[in-house]
Design a protein around this motif. Structure first.
Motif, PDB file in Angstrom:
ATOM      1  N   ARG A 495     -36.235   3.694  29.682  1.00 35.79           N
ATOM      2  CA  ARG A 495     -35.450   4.842  29.250  1.00 35.79           C
ATOM      3  C   ARG A 495     -35.583   6.068  30.163  1.00 35.79           C
ATOM      4  O   ARG A 495     -34.576   6.700  30.482  1.00 35.79           O
ATOM      5  CB  ARG A 495     -35.835   5.218  27.815  1.00 35.79           C
ATOM      6  N   PRO A 496     -36.787   6.438  30.588  1.00 32.39           N
ATOM      7  CA  PRO A 496     -36.873   7.661  31.396  1.00 32.39           C
ATOM      8  C   PRO A 496     -36.345   7.503  32.823  1.00 32.39           C
ATOM      9  O   PRO A 496     -36.194   8.500  33.515  1.00 32.39           O
ATOM     10  CB  PRO A 496     -38.379   7.964  31.438  1.00 32.39           C
ATOM     11  N   VAL A 497     -36.053   6.286  33.259  1.00 29.72           N
ATOM     12  CA  VAL A 497     -35.568   6.105  34.640  1.00 29.72           C
ATOM     13  C   VAL A 497     -34.152   6.675  34.740  1.00 29.72           C
ATOM     14  O   VAL A 497     -33.291   6.293  33.963  1.00 29.72           O
ATOM     15  CB  VAL A 497     -35.554   4.616  35.015  1.00 29.72           C
ATOM     16  N   PRO A 498     -33.919   7.583  35.675  1.00 28.68           N
ATOM     17  CA  PRO A 498     -32.567   8.132  35.803  1.00 28.68           C
ATOM     18  C   PRO A 498     -31.584   7.027  36.216  1.00 28.68           C
ATOM     19  O   PRO A 498     -31.935   6.165  37.026  1.00 28.68           O
ATOM     20  CB  PRO A 498     -32.703   9.186  36.899  1.00 28.68           C
ATOM     21  N   PRO A 499     -30.384   7.023  35.668  1.00 30.42           N
ATOM     22  CA  PRO A 499     -29.432   5.944  35.919  1.00 30.42           C
ATOM     23  C   PRO A 499     -29.179   5.719  37.407  1.00 30.42           C
ATOM     24  O   PRO A 499     -28.964   4.586  37.841  1.00 30.42           O
ATOM     25  CB  PRO A 499     -28.161   6.399  35.197  1.00 30.42           C
ATOM     26  N   LEU A 500     -29.229   6.822  38.187  1.00 34.12           N
ATOM     27  CA  LEU A 500     -28.941   6.681  39.615  1.00 34.12           C
ATOM     28  C   LEU A 500     -29.950   5.781  40.305  1.00 34.12           C
ATOM     29  O   LEU A 500     -29.660   5.168  41.328  1.00 34.12           O
ATOM     30  CB  LEU A 500     -28.963   8.052  40.276  1.00 34.12           C
ATOM     31  N   ALA A 501     -31.163   5.710  39.752  1.00 32.87           N
ATOM     32  CA  ALA A 501     -32.193   4.893  40.387  1.00 32.87           C
ATOM     33  C   ALA A 501     -31.817   3.423  40.356  1.00 32.87           C
ATOM     34  O   ALA A 501     -32.279   2.644  41.194  1.00 32.87           O
ATOM     35  CB  ALA A 501     -33.531   5.113  39.680  1.00 32.87           C
ATOM     36  N   GLY A 584     -21.258  11.830  32.845  1.00 28.82           N
ATOM     37  CA  GLY A 584     -22.078  12.394  33.919  1.00 28.82           C
ATOM     38  C   GLY A 584     -22.460  11.353  34.950  1.00 28.82           C
ATOM     39  O   GLY A 584     -22.582  11.643  36.137  1.00 28.82           O
ATOM     40  N   THR A 585     -22.657  10.116  34.495  1.00 29.58           N
ATOM     41  CA  THR A 585     -23.088   9.063  35.410  1.00 29.58           C
ATOM     42  C   THR A 585     -21.903   8.411  36.118  1.00 29.58           C
ATOM     43  O   THR A 585     -22.061   7.722  37.124  1.00 29.58           O
ATOM     44  CB  THR A 585     -23.864   7.985  34.625  1.00 29.58           C
ATOM     45  N   GLY A 597     -10.562   5.271  39.828  1.00 26.70           N
ATOM     46  CA  GLY A 597     -11.391   6.047  38.911  1.00 26.70           C
ATOM     47  C   GLY A 597     -11.458   7.511  39.304  1.00 26.70           C
ATOM     48  O   GLY A 597     -11.254   7.861  40.467  1.00 26.70           O
ATOM     49  N   VAL A 598     -11.756   8.350  38.329  1.00 28.87           N
ATOM     50  CA  VAL A 598     -11.797   9.790  38.583  1.00 28.87           C
ATOM     51  C   VAL A 598     -12.933  10.125  39.547  1.00 28.87           C
ATOM     52  O   VAL A 598     -12.798  10.962  40.435  1.00 28.87           O
ATOM     53  CB  VAL A 598     -11.973  10.551  37.253  1.00 28.87           C
ATOM     54  N   GLY A 599     -14.075   9.434  39.366  1.00 22.57           N
ATOM     55  CA  GLY A 599     -15.207   9.681  40.250  1.00 22.57           C
ATOM     56  C   GLY A 599     -14.880   9.305  41.685  1.00 22.57           C
ATOM     57  O   GLY A 599     -15.284   9.977  42.632  1.00 22.57           O
ATOM     58  N   PHE A 600     -14.119   8.224  41.862  1.00 24.78           N
ATOM     59  CA  PHE A 600     -13.698   7.809  43.192  1.00 24.78           C
ATOM     60  C   PHE A 600     -12.829   8.888  43.839  1.00 24.78           C
ATOM     61  O   PHE A 600     -13.002   9.236  45.004  1.00 24.78           O
ATOM     62  CB  PHE A 600     -12.936   6.475  43.091  1.00 24.78           C
ATOM     63  N   VAL A 601     -11.884   9.430  43.052  1.00 23.63           N
ATOM     64  CA  VAL A 601     -11.013  10.481  43.587  1.00 23.63           C
ATOM     65  C   VAL A 601     -11.860  11.657  44.062  1.00 23.63           C
ATOM     66  O   VAL A 601     -11.653  12.191  45.156  1.00 23.63           O
ATOM     67  CB  VAL A 601     -10.000  10.947  42.514  1.00 23.63           C
TER      68      VAL A 601
END
Lengths: 646, 318
Positions: A495-501, A584-585, A597-601
């Motif tokens: 759980r504490p691992v940030p998703p980006l990791a 956020g992720t 995707g919006v993040g891709f744009v």
């Protein structure tokens, strides 16, 4: 329809002008209403009563209009709305500023010190440092004395340049004529812009911020034309200033002498017994000496007194510029263009400061309109995908996605071969394979498509999986010793691992398709759902469970009818949080292998510093998150009306 | 009236202070990009010859260099990629190109081994998935190579991936071709794939890349002497390059790479002299303007080649 949008786009400054007035009225009006209603309610409310937060739409209106007004102001949207010509005029002023910047850079009025002063200080300091580090071993004794006297002569050369009495008359008269030229420019600025005409080609220029040319270069007003003309001539003056050289007769002699002496030194051999390091020192020393001398011999140092005239003239030009700008333009510049100025580049003028990275609200809307246009041929969408639209989805694709190909392999028999007559007759095995691969036409269903839908799809699927798996597990962890003890270390460890990791692993494990991105988002949603369901379940009052137990409820009934409803508030709050974190992720997930995707744009927009596009994506994500949240609030209100009343 | 006066004074000061004689020059550069002038940098020849402090800051992307120049933190960007330079100009950034830093072989696109596609049947790439870092020189090279091989890229599924990710995806088989820049990623992609065009084929199709020396307009107008000296020292450093072991070691140290990597990288690079640049790149119809314009067209439909040409200035090489 498209004509209407075009009309909107062209008139965006005027529309903004109306909008700003409307916003100001709304802002003031909502405060008036808010204050009046607060005064009425003040008497029958107690501080701390949760009822106090109900309602209050007027404060929401007040907040939104304040935000939009701030946005209009700091993006220079209000400047463009009410003073559409000011940017072009300031662009002409920037041209003048740009043209005389080489002169300003050399004078105290522009940069605190004379450039000559800086040069004298810097070169003397470097001479001193070189003298202190003289490598004695690399030179003979005679050469040592020679170097000492060379240093004296170099210092003397700086002295000759700095002495007003020794200045050569030619350079003096050149500087005097420069002063005249600059004063001439100031005079023209002071005379005002009557009689000047904007360039005829300027009429066909696009307006401020309409096309990719932000502020076109040609002057559109008489005042602008004045600055344009003066700036043009100022370029010549600046060129003359840069060419001006101080060549006192005494200096010319000294330079020839020093040149010869350095050459002799360079041609000379190192003393007997000098090792390689000493030889290197000797060469480096002569090279350094030569470099400093080369900076001194071109006569860029003038006596301070000789430049006073130019300095005064430039200060005069500065004042003349301010007066020629007139009160109006000065007012717009200082009052309506906060945090920056307009600067000139080769091909256009651009806004600097907040005007650059904060695009105007109307421009962002226009960009959004361009992206939202589903007609890809007409330049809509982004990188070949619309923003939010629909398409016919072949049912076969969905079937093919869910049916594994090995089904065909396990059917007995061989795959078909082409016959001698050049025909291919598929057998059952071939047909099953075609079915599993989604090659059998089965009709179409309408389906959403586009960047927003793709992002939405990823978030929703991940969230649904997170809820479906996380909530039961969380509830069981809340009520069962085995589940709690078995899963607790696992969940708490990841759980504490940030998703980006996880990101670097996702690509290798799942590849570039949607499943990897969904998994990344699922990891985020899952942990939050487990924790919230568990907290909710373990928070059930024991008396309620005992009461239902004594009334004869089975385990399943207790779970369904007592524990689940009790955990509901926590679960729904968990969903709200999970949605926020998933959005956020999303940008990071879509950065892994961006196709849509919006993040891709946003990731692509970043590579070209397209601030309008970046803000469009930020706003899309913000608004979608807000919509989700409003929806969840509605669900919470409907499904657990008892919340906060227990 | 007093208020107006103080406001004008503040504005005048604001304008005045932006024109400053430089007492230090800030240069942006890339690590892991072996150029001979790293020796001059290490020997502090630049600061000695220019007579000012020269501060070197390393960047990871050319876009970041542009941002730093616009913020006023960087005066000279040494070996900014052509792609970020052109996109900056298209956004109206007050920058200009004053020299060519490095000419190098165009970035490679690696086709996965085992799918049987090479330059001769490149049209089979249509409909397949390709990893490309969008809006970089590798993207430009990808588009150029595909058009040279007559491949319709609108049929491809293009995935935006940074080079290390692209190389990983190529190895996993989730993409069939990956366009890569950077030594380490190219090496990884080369393990599982083969460049679709050889160095000679790229040269024959006139596909090449170069990095530029870009400066802010204000630095160029206010300190032309410093800029000229900077270009001279760079020219001297390039001229003094003989590839000796001592030189290699120094460049490797400056670039933060091993000597072998440095040697490999330098094999594919050349550093045109000032006269070569003036003749081939900055003359009338020179490569600088035409390459910038064609690159601008690739990345944006509203690019005006003649506008980009205005930001190209070879006068500091003379």
């Amino acid at each position: 329809m498209s004509d209407f949008f075009h009309w909107l786009s062209v008139n965006r400054a005027t529309i903004a002008a109306f909008l700003i007035i409307l916003l100001l009225i709304t802002f003031v009006f909502s405060i008036v209403i808010g204050r009046r209603l607060s005064a009425i309610r003040d008497k029958d409310e107690v501080f701390g009563d949760p009822e106090r937060t109900k309602g209050g739409w007027y404060w929401a209106v007040c907040g939104v209009s304040a935000l939009l007004l701030i946005w209009f102001y700091f993006s220079w949207g209000s400047a463009r709305a009410y003073f559409p010509k000011s940017a072009n005029e300031l662009c002409q002023v920037a041209k003048l500023h740009d043209a005389v910047s080489p002169i300003n850079a050399a004078l105290p009025s522009g940069s605190r010190y004379f450039k000559s002063t800086t040069l004298v200080a810097r070169n003397s300091e470097q001479l001193r440092a070189l003298r202190a580090g003289f490598p004695v071993a690399a030179f003979s004794a005679a050469e040592g004395t020679e170097v000492e006297s060379l240093f004296d002569e170099l210092h003397g050369l700086i002295g000759i340049y700095s002495d007003p009495d020794k200045q050569d008359p030619e350079s003096n008269s050149k500087l005097a004529s420069l002063v005249d030229e600059i004063n001439g420019l100031s005079g023209r600025l002071r005379d005002g812009h009557s009689g000047y005409e904007p360039a005829p080609e300027a009429a066909s220029q696009s307006a401020w911020g309409l096309t990719h040319i932000e502020i076109p270069l040609l002057p559109e007003t008489a005042r602008g034309a004045l600055f344009d003309k003066v700036a043009n001539d100022a370029q010549g003056v600046a060129k003359n200033f840069l060419k001006a050289r101080n060549a006192p007769p005494a200096a010319v002699d000294a330079i020839a002498d020093i040149r010869a002496r350095i050459d002799v030194l360079a041609a000379g051999a190192a003393p007997e017994g000098a090792d390689e390091a000493a030889l290197k020192d000797r060469n480096n020393f002569i090279k350094s000496l030569d470099r400093i001398f080369k900076r001194l011999d071109d006569g860029t140092i003038f006596p301070a007194a000789a430049l006073d005239g130019v300095d005064d003239a430039m200060a005069g030009l500065q004042q003349a510029t301010q007066s020629a700008k007139g009160f109006g333009l000065r007012f717009v510049e200082s009052g309506f263009m906060p945090g920056g100025s307009i600067i000139k580049s080769r091909t256009q003028c651009t806004e600097q400061g907040s005007g650059r990275w904060l695009p105007k609200p109307t421009d962002v809307v226009a960009k959004f309109g361009l992206l939202a246009n589903p007609d890809l041929e007409a330049g809509g969408g982004f990188k070949g995908t619309p923003l939010f639209w629909w398409k016919w989805l072949p049912i076969a694709d969905v079937v093919g996605f869910f049916t594994p190909d090995w089904i065909a392999d396990v059917i007995p028999g061989e795959f078909g071969r082409h016959g001698p007559d050049g025909n291919f007759e598929p057998n059952l095995k071939d047909r099953v394979l075609a079915f599993a691969q989604g090659d059998v036409p089965m009709g179409h269903v309408p389906m959403f498509a586009g960047h927003i839908w793709d992002s939405l799809f990823r978030v929703l699927v991940a969230l649904a999986l997170g809820i479906l798996l996380g909530v039961p597990l969380g509830i069981f962890m809340g009520v069962s010793r085995f589940f709690k003890s078995f899963f607790d270390p696992l969940i708490e460890l990841y759980r504490p691992v940030p998703p980006l990791a996880w990101a670097p692993l996702i690509l290798t494990i799942f590849g570039i398709q949607d499943d990897g991105k969904i998994f990344l988002l699922f990891m985020v949603a899952f942990a939050i759902m487990v924790i919230s369901a568990r907290t909710g379940a373990s928070g059930t009052q024991l008396s309620k469970i005992r009461a239902s137990h004594s009334l004869g409820a089975s385990t399943g009934q207790i779970l369904r009818n007592v524990i689940l409803p009790n955990a509901m508030p926590e679960i729904l709050t968990g969903i709200r949080i999970a949605i926020g974190v998933c959005w956020g992720t999303l940008v990071a997930a879509e950065m892994l292998a961006g196709t849509t995707g919006v993040g891709f744009v946003e990731n692509v927009a970043r590579t070209v510093s397209d601030y309008e596009l970046i803000w469009v994506t930020i706003l899309i994500m913000g608004l979608l998150g807000l919509m989700f949240d409003l929806f969840m609030r509605w669900v919470i209100d409907k499904s657990i009306p008892w919340r906060g009343k227990g | 009236m007093k208020l107006v006066k103080s406001i004008t004074a503040a504005v005048a000061m604001g304008l005045g202070s932006s024109a400053m004689a430089a007492d230090s020059v800030n240069v942006a550069f890339f690590l892991e990009w072996a150029t001979p002038n790293l020796i001059a940098k290490a020997d502090k020849v630049y600061s000695e010859a220019m007579g000012v402090d020269v501060n070197w800051t390393d960047f990871s992307t050319g876009v970041a260099m542009t941002e730093a120049m616009l913020a006023g933190d960087i005066d000279i960007a040494y070996s900014q990629g052509l792609a970020p330079f052109v996109t900056a100009i298209q956004q109206g950034a007050p920058l200009k190109m004053v020299g060519v830093a490095v000419v190098y072989e165009a970035n490679d696109c690696f086709v996965r081994n085992g799918i049987g596609i090479d330059a001769s049947n490149a049209s089979e790439l249509e409909g397949r998935t390709v990893a490309v870092p969008l809006n970089t020189m590798a993207d430009f090279s990808f588009r150029k190579q595909m058009s040279a091989l007559n491949v319709d890229i609108s049929t491809m599924e293009i995935v935006d991936q940074a080079p290390p990710d692209g190389a990983a995806s190529l190895a996993d088989g989730s993409v069939d071709m990956a366009c890569i820049f950077g030594g380490n990623s190219a090496k990884a992609a080369g393990e599982v794939g083969t460049p679709i065009m050889t160095a000679d084929e790229k040269k024959a199709a006139d596909i090449g890349s170069f990095d530029v020396v870009s400066v802010t307009e204000s630095f160029a107008t206010e300190n032309p002497d410093l800029l000229k000296t900077f270009m001279e020292i760079t020219e001297e450093a390039n001229g003094a390059w003989i590839g000796s072991d001592a030189q290699l070691a120094m460049v490797a140290e400056g670039a933060g790479m091993t000597v072998d990597q440095t040697k490999n990288q330098l094999n594919g690079m050349s550093f045109p002299s000032a006269s070569e640049q003036l003749e081939g790149y900055f003359g009338k119809d020179g490569t600088a303007a035409s390459a910038a314009a064609s690159l601008g067209l690739v990345f944006s439909d509203d690019s005006d080649g003649s506008a980009i040409a205005k930001t190209i200035d070879g006068s500091f090489l003379k």
